[in-house]
Design an enzyme around this catalytic site. Structure first.
Site, PDB file in Angstrom:
ATOM      1  N   LYS A   1       0.732  -1.319   0.143  1.00 52.64           N
ATOM      2  CA  LYS A   1      -0.111   0.043  -0.043  1.00 52.64           C
ATOM      3  C   LYS A   1       0.858   1.116  -0.064  1.00 52.64           C
ATOM      4  O   LYS A   1       0.717   2.118  -0.757  1.00 52.64           O
ATOM      5  CB  LYS A   1      -0.869  -0.013   1.301  1.00 52.64           C
ATOM      6  CG  LYS A   1      -1.550   1.370   1.679  1.00 52.64           C
ATOM      7  CD  LYS A   1      -2.483   1.239   2.831  1.00 52.64           C
ATOM      8  CE  LYS A   1      -2.488   2.205   3.850  1.00 52.64           C
ATOM      9  NZ  LYS A   1      -2.057   3.520   3.916  1.00 52.64           N
ATOM     10  N   ASN A   2       1.856   1.345   0.896  1.00 58.31           N
ATOM     11  CA  ASN A   2       2.598   2.606   0.989  1.00 58.31           C
ATOM     12  C   ASN A   2       3.685   2.670  -0.254  1.00 58.31           C
ATOM     13  O   ASN A   2       4.410   3.712  -0.125  1.00 58.31           O
ATOM     14  CB  ASN A   2       3.477   2.363   2.430  1.00 58.31           C
ATOM     15  CG  ASN A   2       2.500   2.636   3.625  1.00 58.31           C
ATOM     16  OD1 ASN A   2       1.409   3.174   3.210  1.00 58.31           O
ATOM     17  ND2 ASN A   2       2.903   2.134   4.708  1.00 58.31           N
TER      18      ASN A   2
ATOM     19  N   CYS B   1      -6.329   8.453   9.055  1.00 53.00           N
ATOM     20  CA  CYS B   1      -6.520   7.774  10.595  1.00 53.00           C
ATOM     21  C   CYS B   1      -6.078   8.709  11.621  1.00 53.00           C
ATOM     22  O   CYS B   1      -5.587   9.634  11.483  1.00 53.00           O
ATOM     23  CB  CYS B   1      -5.523   6.607  10.488  1.00 53.00           C
ATOM     24  SG  CYS B   1      -5.933   5.163   9.760  1.00 53.00           S
TER      25      CYS B   1
ATOM     26  N   ARG C   1       0.137  14.354  11.917  1.00 51.87           N
ATOM     27  CA  ARG C   1       1.298  13.979  10.786  1.00 51.87           C
ATOM     28  C   ARG C   1       1.296  15.428   9.778  1.00 51.87           C
ATOM     29  O   ARG C   1       0.866  15.360   8.847  1.00 51.87           O
ATOM     30  CB  ARG C   1       0.825  12.732   9.950  1.00 51.87           C
ATOM     31  CG  ARG C   1       1.060  11.606  10.922  1.00 51.87           C
ATOM     32  CD  ARG C   1       0.781  10.393  10.066  1.00 51.87           C
ATOM     33  NE  ARG C   1      -0.318  10.037   9.911  1.00 51.87           N
ATOM     34  CZ  ARG C   1      -0.698   8.804   9.278  1.00 51.87           C
ATOM     35  NH1 ARG C   1       0.135   7.886   9.067  1.00 51.87           N
ATOM     36  NH2 ARG C   1      -2.134   8.284   9.290  1.00 51.87           N
TER      37      ARG C   1
ATOM     38  N   ASP D   1       4.001   0.601  12.298  1.00 55.57           N
ATOM     39  CA  ASP D   1       2.766   0.211  11.509  1.00 55.57           C
ATOM     40  C   ASP D   1       2.643  -1.519  12.203  1.00 55.57           C
ATOM     41  O   ASP D   1       1.834  -2.073  11.735  1.00 55.57           O
ATOM     42  CB  ASP D   1       2.822   0.054  10.136  1.00 55.57           C
ATOM     43  CG  ASP D   1       2.402   1.314   9.365  1.00 55.57           C
ATOM     44  OD1 ASP D   1       1.874   2.184  10.247  1.00 55.57           O
ATOM     45  OD2 ASP D   1       2.546   1.779   8.439  1.00 55.57           O
TER      46      ASP D   1
ATOM     47  N   ARG E   1      -8.889  -0.214   4.004  1.00 60.01           N
ATOM     48  CA  ARG E   1      -8.063   0.526   3.654  1.00 60.01           C
ATOM     49  C   ARG E   1      -6.528   0.218   3.010  1.00 60.01           C
ATOM     50  O   ARG E   1      -5.761   0.659   2.451  1.00 60.01           O
ATOM     51  CB  ARG E   1      -7.691   1.845   4.487  1.00 60.01           C
ATOM     52  CG  ARG E   1      -9.109   2.693   4.372  1.00 60.01           C
ATOM     53  CD  ARG E   1      -8.970   3.882   5.240  1.00 60.01           C
ATOM     54  NE  ARG E   1      -7.502   4.657   4.963  1.00 60.01           N
ATOM     55  CZ  ARG E   1      -6.617   4.862   5.807  1.00 60.01           C
ATOM     56  NH1 ARG E   1      -6.793   4.824   7.210  1.00 60.01           N
ATOM     57  NH2 ARG E   1      -5.640   5.483   5.262  1.00 60.01           N
TER      58      ARG E   1
END
Length: 419
Positions: free
Chosen positions: A22-23, A119, A124, A307, A399
């Protein structure tokens, strides 16, 4: 709203194919904005955040389609982009939307991007993105919740961010590929997704050195061209399945997985008693006896990833002994603790540290996901809990995990999605 129903207590056996990261997928989809030529990405995971990014690109005028014949392939064409703007309605659910800022500004000389959502795990800030682009000559204002950026052409600069920021590094790296002259990114993030992005950009004609280290050099070019690139495997999905097997017991082989991207997590899992073997693109994990409690502290790559904190805490909940889990990256990343306690865990939070006293077993209950990785920790806890566990608000899970319940069912978990 969908929920997961888990009947715990079953060992996990078999094979799981790990999806693309995903990242890595999100910045690489945004990188297609840097060229008017087609870009093809393979190993693209089927995630809500990916769907949101594709919708955002289409909203700007780009063509962005997932292949029906090969669902892990996405064809992108940002040639027709007419509106270098990312509106609030599309950005509010996903912080990674900020990644369109650098590419839009570099190619079109302007960008209007809503301040992002996502989230609720803590602040951030995007100030490092703005500061870096300003150092490259951009004129940036923030008005009515939007970042408005303009620059005739960005100019190379030496940029040192105040903190290690993954999306900040990615945004500035993409912007610098079309800047005039040399850009040096100091204190750059080193997560594996960043060199993967750099490899895509190099395939598109960018000149980049040092990616994967804390100092990246980029020589700007006049234009980039199309390319085809395969996205790196998702190390967080990999780590989540490793924790699940270590907690629930069993013997599972993870295919298309890279152990080298998870050294810190694998070291801790071995310390907890799991048996782990690995090759170039596979990892085998075996769990049997009750795990041992393991303390750890999250930090930037290559240290233990934030994570993976929630998933490993779920393992510690049923481990023998007491562990201390210290979170240094996000201030609100213990929101899963109260839900784990509902399942019978013994956890006390003191500031940025959670003290976990392992218990002999967990008991199924209804719990609620608060963010992406918290969702995964509750699934792992449900796999080992006695009786039925219902995990609510799993849109967080969707997600970032590609059909997680189907993959778990394939290795023996009793888990189903319910409406």
């Amino acid at each position: 709203m969908d929920k997961l129903l888990i009947r715990g207590g079953r060992r996990l056996e078999g094979e799981v194919v790990i999806s693309g990261a995903k990242n890595a997928a999100l910045p690489e989809l945004c990188a297609a904005l840097l060229t008017a030529e087609p870009v093809t990405l393979t190993n693209v995971p089927r995630l809500q955040d990916v769907s949101t990014t594709l919708k955002l690109l289409r909203n700007m005028g780009a063509k962005a389609e997932r292949s029906e014949a090969q669902p892990d392939t996405v064809a992108l064409d940002a040639g027709p982009v007419s509106s270098p703007e990312a509106p609030y309605d599309l950005v509010k659910t996903m912080r990674a939307s900020i990644l369109v800022l650098g590419p839009l500004l570099a190619r079109f000389g302007e960008a209007t991007v809503s301040l992002p959502g996502g989230c609720a795990i803590g602040s951030r800030p995007v100030d490092q993105h703005i500061k870096g682009l300003q150092a490259m000559g951009a004129d940036i204002t923030v008005e009515h919740g939007y970042i408005i950026a303009k620059a005739k052409r960005l100019k190379g600069a030496r940029i040192t961010t105040d903190m290690v920021t993954v999306t900040g590094t990615e945004n500035l790296l993409m912007a610098a590929t079309l800047a005039e002259g040399e850009t040096v990114l100091e204190n750059a993030a080193q997560e594996p997704e960043i060199p993967d992005l750099a490899e895509l950009l190099i395939a598109m004609g960018a000149k980049i050195e040092g990616h994967g280290t804390s100092k990246i050099r980029i020589q700007g070019v006049d234009r980039l061209h199309g390319a085809t690139h395969r996205i790196v495997p998702d190390r967080i999905e990999t780590g989540t399945f490793l924790c699940a097997v270590a907690a629930a017991g069993g013997d599972v082989v993870l295919r298309q997985a890279r152990a080298a991207h998870l050294d810190a997590v694998i070291d801790k899992l071995r310390e907890a008693g799991a048996s782990i073997e690995a090759g170039d693109d596979w990892i085998r994990v075996r769990g049997g006896q009750r795990p041992r409690a393991v303390s750890f502290r999250t930090s930037e790559y290559p240290a233990f990833p934030t994570d993976m904190q929630a998933q490993f805490m779920a393992l510690n909940c049923v481990a023998e002994g007491t562990s201390r889990v210290t979170e240094t990256i996000f201030e609100n990343r213990f929101m899963h603790v109260n839900e784990l306690v509902r399942l019978g865990a013994n956890i006390v939070v003191d500031g940025h540290t959670a003290v976990v006293q392992g218990v002999g077993g967990l008991s199924g209950a209804i719990v609620m996901a608060t963010d992406l990785r918290a969702s995964a920790s509750l699934v792992i806890a449900g796999l080992v809990a006695d009786g039925e566990t219902v995990v609510d608000r799993i849109y967080h899970l969707d997600r970032g995990y590609d059909r997680m319940e189907a993959k778990l069912r394939g290795i023996g978990a009793d888990i189903e999605r319910i409406k």
